[in-house]
Design an enzyme around this catalytic site. Structure first.
Site, PDB file in Angstrom:
ATOM      1  N   ASN A  29       0.838  -1.201   0.000  1.00  0.00           N
ATOM      2  CA  ASN A  29       0.000   0.000   0.000  1.00  0.00           C
ATOM      3  C   ASN A  29       0.871   1.249   0.000  1.00  0.00           C
ATOM      4  OD1 ASN A  29       0.513   0.821   2.880  1.00  0.00           O
ATOM      5  ND2 ASN A  29      -0.306  -1.242   3.207  1.00  0.00           N
TER       6      ASN A  29
ATOM      7  N   ASP B 268      -4.924  -6.313   5.328  1.00  0.00           N
ATOM      8  CA  ASP B 268      -5.953  -7.125   5.989  1.00  0.00           C
ATOM      9  C   ASP B 268      -5.833  -8.590   5.569  1.00  0.00           C
ATOM     10  OD1 ASP B 268      -7.077  -5.033   7.383  1.00  0.00           O
ATOM     11  OD2 ASP B 268      -8.363  -4.438   5.700  1.00  0.00           O
TER      12      ASP B 268
ATOM     13  N   ILE C 248      -2.816  -7.054  14.609  1.00  0.00           N
ATOM     14  CA  ILE C 248      -1.697  -6.925  15.559  1.00  0.00           C
ATOM     15  C   ILE C 248      -2.094  -6.066  16.752  1.00  0.00           C
ATOM     16  CG2 ILE C 248       0.715  -6.207  15.807  1.00  0.00           C
ATOM     17  CD1 ILE C 248       0.912  -6.504  12.685  1.00  0.00           C
TER      18      ILE C 248
HETATM   19  O1  C5P Z   1      -8.638  -2.190  11.258  1.00  0.00           O
HETATM   20  P1  C5P Z   1      -7.789  -1.153  10.649  1.00  0.00           P
HETATM   21  O2  C5P Z   1      -6.729  -1.700   9.732  1.00  0.00           O
HETATM   22  O3  C5P Z   1      -8.492  -0.033   9.990  1.00  0.00           O
HETATM   23  O4  C5P Z   1      -7.055  -0.497  11.918  1.00  0.00           O
HETATM   24  C1  C5P Z   1      -5.999   0.380  11.816  1.00  0.00           C
HETATM   25  C2  C5P Z   1      -5.163   0.299  13.046  1.00  0.00           C
HETATM   26  O5  C5P Z   1      -4.917  -1.050  13.434  1.00  0.00           O
HETATM   27  C3  C5P Z   1      -3.780   0.866  12.811  1.00  0.00           C
HETATM   28  O6  C5P Z   1      -3.325   1.351  14.064  1.00  0.00           O
HETATM   29  C4  C5P Z   1      -2.984  -0.347  12.363  1.00  0.00           C
HETATM   30  O7  C5P Z   1      -1.593  -0.181  12.591  1.00  0.00           O
HETATM   31  C5  C5P Z   1      -3.577  -1.455  13.197  1.00  0.00           C
HETATM   32  N1  C5P Z   1      -3.621  -2.773  12.549  1.00  0.00           N
HETATM   33  C6  C5P Z   1      -2.848  -3.801  13.013  1.00  0.00           C
HETATM   34  N2  C5P Z   1      -2.921  -5.039  12.427  1.00  0.00           N
HETATM   35  C7  C5P Z   1      -3.768  -5.269  11.394  1.00  0.00           C
HETATM   36  C8  C5P Z   1      -4.569  -4.233  10.913  1.00  0.00           C
HETATM   37  C9  C5P Z   1      -4.467  -2.993  11.509  1.00  0.00           C
HETATM   38  O8  C5P Z   1      -2.060  -3.586  13.941  1.00  0.00           O
HETATM   39  N3  C5P Z   1      -3.823  -6.472  10.859  1.00  0.00           N
END
Ligand code: C5P
Length: 395
Positions: free
Chosen positions: A206, A276, A306
């Site tokens: 990304n 994701d 994470i």
């Molecule tokens: O769920 P989403 O990706 O929108 O959430 C964003 C937040 O969650 C950010 O702080 C990102 O670093 C963290 N995140 C994560 N692991 C993932 C997806 C998002 O730590 N697999």
């Protein structure tokens, strides 16, 4: 915040690197005054520093600025910080022992502002027990020593002794006047873009540049924290002087590296843009067009979250998330904070946040929402660190 920096240049071949340092400090908006030892003026002309700094140079050979003979006192009164770069073994030895027998050592003795030094010398001079004793003494006296780097030395030998790079010094210097609101805290940060391989040369990634994560790592370090950075693909330079820097481009690897460290940290800031989904059927060899006209099918599998996993630990660190959205920014951010069960989330619009130098963040916590002004990412990071420290203080 622009400051007045006094740069002392002592006599070493690295004096030429101090020219670049003046340029970088000026670029950061600071006022720079230069003072040179007699030996330094043999390496680089005071005129060079005068042109670069836009200020008269104080030197033992051409002391134009010292009409009242008190320029050495006045200069340190005007300065917010005094940095000696390069600092020779001789200059460091004198300062460590309170000797003031030339311009730079007089300035050091008379100063009322913080002093830092960037040593530059031959590897054996650096390792010499007397020099090491002096370095320990300087540190004990509250003087910041920016350690030399390892590499080829001007004398033809190899080892530690090269002056820290001007860019590193320009990055670390502002730490000197930053309030230590995270002193003693261990902070874990994820940054950058993840990369999910499709085959050995292709993958899903990304547009995250890692700039916001790098800015937060620098802001936490400046505030006195011990910072560990776990990062994916980064366009931004990795910050200097971190406790540990771990490269983990696949979300699974980032998850493993974070979970191995999360419980040992007081604060976890998840800034990385984590995919994701990962590719379930990644090919071991480069995928070739087979001429059939049927494109290959990429199967996806969900990655672990994470941040949510760290927040679900029995004794979780104080967790901070980012919500980068292209629409309904605040609404999605509010929901994300609750779903991931984290005390603080920073909401931003991807159109500004992704890859750019500026950001406009709204912080959401149990007290409500605070819209920070649009600013550079360093300034935004400092505001986030301030909010984290405040929330931690509340308990
Ligand atoms: O769920 P989403 O990706 O929108 O959430 C964003 C937040 O969650 C950010 O702080 C990102 O670093 C963290 N995140 C994560 N692991 C993932 C997806 C998002 O730590 N697999």
């Amino acid at each position: 915040m622009p400051k007045h920096i006094l740069l002392g240049v002592s006599g070493g071949i690295a004096a030429y690197k101090a020219c670049e340092l003046v340029r970088l400090l000026k670029k950061q908006g600071h006022e720079v005054s230069v003072a040179m030892s007699r030996a330094a003026a043999e390496f680089v002309s005071p005129l060079t520093f005068q042109a670069l700094s836009g200020n008269p140079v104080l030197s033992e050979t051409h002391d134009g600025a010292a009409a009242d003979g008190m320029a050495h006192i006045r200069l340190t009164r005007e300065a917010d910080a005094f940095l000696i770069a390069p600092a020779t073994a001789n200059t460091l030895a004198k300062i460590a022992n309170g000797i003031a027998d030339n311009l730079l050592t007089n300035l050091a003795a008379a100063r009322t502002c913080p002093l830092a030094a960037a040593p530059a010398m031959n590897v054996h001079m650096w390792r010499n027990p007397a020099n090491q004793r002096n370095i320990a003494q300087l540190t004990a006296d509250g003087i910041t020593v920016f350690p030399p780097e390892s590499g080829d030395l001007a004398c033809g030998e190899t080892g530690e002794g090269r002056m820290a790079e001007p860019a590193t010094l320009a990055e670390l210097l502002p730490d000197l006047w930053t309030e230590k609101i995270l002193r003693g805290k261990n902070v874990l940060i994820t940054a950058g873009a993840t990369f999910e391989p499709i085959d050995p040369v292709r993958g899903i990634t990304n547009l995250s540049s890692g700039k916001m994560g790098a800015a937060l790592a620098r802001a936490c370090r400046a505030a006195g924290a011990r910072v560990t950075l776990v990062h994916g693909l980064m366009q931004a330079a990795l910050p200097a002087a971190l406790h540990e820097t771990v490269s983990a481009a696949r979300a699974q690897d980032m998850y493993r590296e974070v979970m191995a460290r999360a419980a040992d940290n007081d604060i976890f800031i998840a800034v990385a843009a984590v995919a994701d989904y990962t590719v379930k059927n990644a090919a071991a060899h480069k995928i070739k067009k087979d001429g059939s006209g049927t494109p290959p099918v990429i199967e996806l599998a969900e990655n672990p979250d994470i941040l949510a996993a760290a927040a679900a630990l029995p004794h979780p660190p104080f967790c901070v998330g980012f919500a980068a959205e292209s629409r309904n920014v605040l609404e999605y951010a509010r929901a994300k904070r609750l779903k991931k069960n984290i005390p603080l989330i920073a909401a931003n619009d991807v159109s500004l946040a992704m890859g750019g130098d500026d950001n406009q963040i709204t912080l959401i916590d149990k007290h409500g929402e605070t819209a920070l002004p649009e600013s550079g990412k360093d300034q935004a990071a400092a505001a986030i660190v301030g909010r984290i420290a405040h929330l931690l203080d509340e308990g």
